[in-house]
Design an enzyme around this catalytic site. Structure first.
Site, short mmCIF file in Angstrom:
data_model
loop_
_atom_site.label_atom_id
_atom_site.label_comp_id
_atom_site.label_asym_id
_atom_site.label_seq_id
_atom_site.Cartn_x
_atom_site.Cartn_y
_atom_site.Cartn_z
N PHE A 129 24.00 -38.39 81.90
CA PHE A 129 24.33 -37.92 80.55
C PHE A 129 25.23 -36.70 80.71
O PHE A 129 24.78 -35.63 81.10
CB PHE A 129 23.02 -37.55 79.84
CG PHE A 129 23.13 -37.21 78.39
CD1 PHE A 129 23.07 -38.20 77.42
CD2 PHE A 129 23.24 -35.89 77.96
CE1 PHE A 129 23.13 -37.90 76.07
CE2 PHE A 129 23.29 -35.57 76.62
CZ PHE A 129 23.24 -36.58 75.66
N LEU A 131 27.19 -34.03 79.23
CA LEU A 131 27.45 -33.19 78.05
C LEU A 131 27.85 -31.77 78.46
O LEU A 131 28.87 -31.24 78.03
CB LEU A 131 26.22 -33.15 77.15
CG LEU A 131 26.29 -32.20 75.94
CD1 LEU A 131 27.37 -32.66 74.95
CD2 LEU A 131 24.92 -32.10 75.25
N SER A 138 25.28 -23.77 76.31
CA SER A 138 24.57 -23.59 75.05
C SER A 138 25.45 -23.82 73.83
O SER A 138 24.96 -23.76 72.70
CB SER A 138 23.98 -22.17 74.98
OG SER A 138 23.00 -21.98 75.99
N ILE A 163 25.26 -31.99 85.84
CA ILE A 163 24.99 -33.32 85.32
C ILE A 163 24.03 -34.04 86.27
O ILE A 163 24.41 -34.41 87.38
CB ILE A 163 26.30 -34.11 85.14
CG1 ILE A 163 27.29 -33.33 84.28
CG2 ILE A 163 26.00 -35.47 84.52
CD1 ILE A 163 26.75 -32.86 82.95
N GLY A 237 20.49 -35.59 69.24
CA GLY A 237 19.35 -36.50 69.08
C GLY A 237 18.74 -36.87 70.42
O GLY A 237 17.51 -36.94 70.56
N CYS A 238 19.59 -37.08 71.42
CA CYS A 238 19.10 -37.40 72.76
C CYS A 238 18.44 -36.18 73.40
O CYS A 238 17.39 -36.30 74.06
CB CYS A 238 20.24 -37.89 73.64
SG CYS A 238 21.09 -39.35 73.02
N LEU A 239 19.03 -35.00 73.22
CA LEU A 239 18.45 -33.79 73.78
C LEU A 239 17.06 -33.54 73.23
O LEU A 239 16.17 -33.08 73.96
CB LEU A 239 19.35 -32.59 73.49
CG LEU A 239 20.69 -32.55 74.24
CD1 LEU A 239 21.54 -31.40 73.74
CD2 LEU A 239 20.48 -32.43 75.74
N GLU A 363 18.34 -28.04 78.61
CA GLU A 363 17.94 -28.51 77.28
C GLU A 363 17.66 -27.35 76.33
O GLU A 363 16.82 -27.43 75.44
CB GLU A 363 16.69 -29.43 77.34
CG GLU A 363 16.65 -30.41 78.48
CD GLU A 363 17.79 -31.41 78.49
OE1 GLU A 363 18.70 -31.30 77.65
OE2 GLU A 363 17.78 -32.28 79.37
N THR A 365 18.08 -22.81 76.46
CA THR A 365 17.39 -21.65 77.02
C THR A 365 16.35 -21.13 76.03
O THR A 365 16.32 -21.51 74.86
CB THR A 365 18.39 -20.53 77.32
OG1 THR A 365 19.00 -20.11 76.08
CG2 THR A 365 19.48 -21.01 78.27
#
Length: 384
Positions: A129, A131, A138, A163, A237-239, A363, A365
């Site tokens: 993933f 990102l 952040s 990643i 949404g995935c996070l 995901e 801090t």
């Protein structure tokens, strides 16, 4: 040992207990025998991937396409048991299932789901993933990776950092800026211009793989676009799926540290008696147990809300902030109880403590989750 005071099973269904026991058996029999050596040698045991798939752990909260369709609490319990062995293996399950597979399951076309999800669920394929970027993990809205139209397809340019699994993956979910905002693309990792380089100088998550990623004129066809993900709501949404797993997983690392501290307090003697017979040590153990139990009960509450479809992002932030922060405090207290031996690989505490510093960062801090919670409390945005 913790179970002697906190009877979590009394709050679970038979199916949830079965998932937890299956994951604990895998962690005990497969991960624990070699994890200290693997951490020391920065070794990722790829052979475990297919075994995790065979156990049903990969994308287990998803339905169809070879996925187990398990409940949120069952998934959380598996995360707890795997992270009690090592955060790296819970992270693998999160990256594969909560990030890569969830992105395809939630936002992909039927053809994309059929192509990728069965192999990912079985552990025959690995996903990543993409990102985060080096310039600001952040602030994903500031990403500089771009995807521009190239005839009938797309041309992706940019770089990503930290990643997970990228150098091992068969497919990457790559998020990029387009003329219509942030969009997601499924990029087979053999595509020319896709280069993943493992980050070597890690002092944490050493039995796991995180990479720098370069995307140099990576061309993908039109059908690489995830059709149902538009804007940052897609990756967010995935996070949130991954953050939910962390709420549970961090408590697994905390339990492992607490168990080590209890055992050591019973066997280490100072001034003619076990240190566990002293008031100071018992007070520390009691405080550690209380925070662990509170963390698991919060995770269970969030799991029930998720199963009801009412869990909010702010509630997930409460769980992620609390679980990781308290797990680190429990690990620090355990290290103190173990004395000098606490910094050796004879005990898992320093390994967990090092890993948890990574879990604290990815995901979101602590500070990001504090701002999410603050915004929910005040209806005021302090992010900028």
């Amino acid at each position: 040992m913790v179970d002697a005071v906190f009877d979590l099973d009394a709050l679970l269904s038979a199916e949830e207990i079965a998932w937890a026991r299956k994951a604990r058996a895998f962690a005990t029999n497969r991960i624990l025998p070699t994890i200290e050596e693997d951490f020391e040698n920065k070794h990722f045991r790829r052979e475990f991937v297919a075994e995790l798939g065979a156990a049903g752990f990969l994308g287990m909260h998803l339905t169809g396409y070879g996925c187990a369709g398990a409940g949120a609490v069952s998934y959380g319990l598996v995360c707890l048991e795997l992270e009690a062995a090592d955060s790296g293996w819970r992270t693998f399950v999160s990256v594969q299932g909560s990030l890569a597979m969830s992105a395809i399951h939630q936002y992909g076309s039927e053809e994309q789901k059929q192509r990728w999800l069965p192999g990912l669920a079985a552990g025959e394929l690995i996903g990543c993933f993409a990102l985060t970027e080096a310039g600001g993990g952040s602030d994903p809205a500031a990403m500089t990776t771009t995807a521009t139209r190239d005839g009938a397809g797309w041309l992706i340019e940019g770089s990503k950092r930290w990643i997970g699994l990228a150098s091992l993956a068969d497919v990457a979910v790559v998020w990029a800026q387009t003329d219509a905002g942030v969009r997601g693309f499924l990029v087979p990792t053999h595509t020319p211009g896709f280069t993943a380089t493992p980050i070597e100088n890690k002092l944490s998550m050493r039995a796991s793989v995180q990479c720098d990623l370069r995307l140099d004129a990576v061309r993908v066809p039109a059908d690489a676009l995830l059709p149902d993900a538009a804007g940052l709501s897609g990756p967010f949404g995935c996070l949130n799926e991954a953050r939910f797993g962390i709420v549970w997983g961090a408590m697994g690392a905390a339990r492992s540290c607490l168990d080590a501290a209890i055992l050591r307090s019973e066997t280490r003697e100072v001034f003619g008696k076990p240190i566990g017979a002293t008031q100071l040590i018992q007070a520390k153990l009691a405080d550690m147990l209380v925070e662990y139990e509170k963390g698991v009960l919060l995770a269970l509450h969030l799991g029930r809300l998720k199963e009801q479809g009412t869990l909010t992002p702010a509630q997930i932030s409460v769980g992620k902030l609390n679980s990781v922060r308290e797990a680190i405090r429990i690990a620090q207290s355990a290290r103190a109880i173990l004395g000098g031996d606490g910094i050796t690989s004879e005990f898992p505490v320093m390994r967990h403590l090092a890993n948890l510093e990574s879990v604290r960062t990815y995901e979101g801090t602590d500070e990001i989750h504090q701002l999410v919670i603050g915004r929910a409390l005040t209806d005021l945005n302090a992010f900028s």
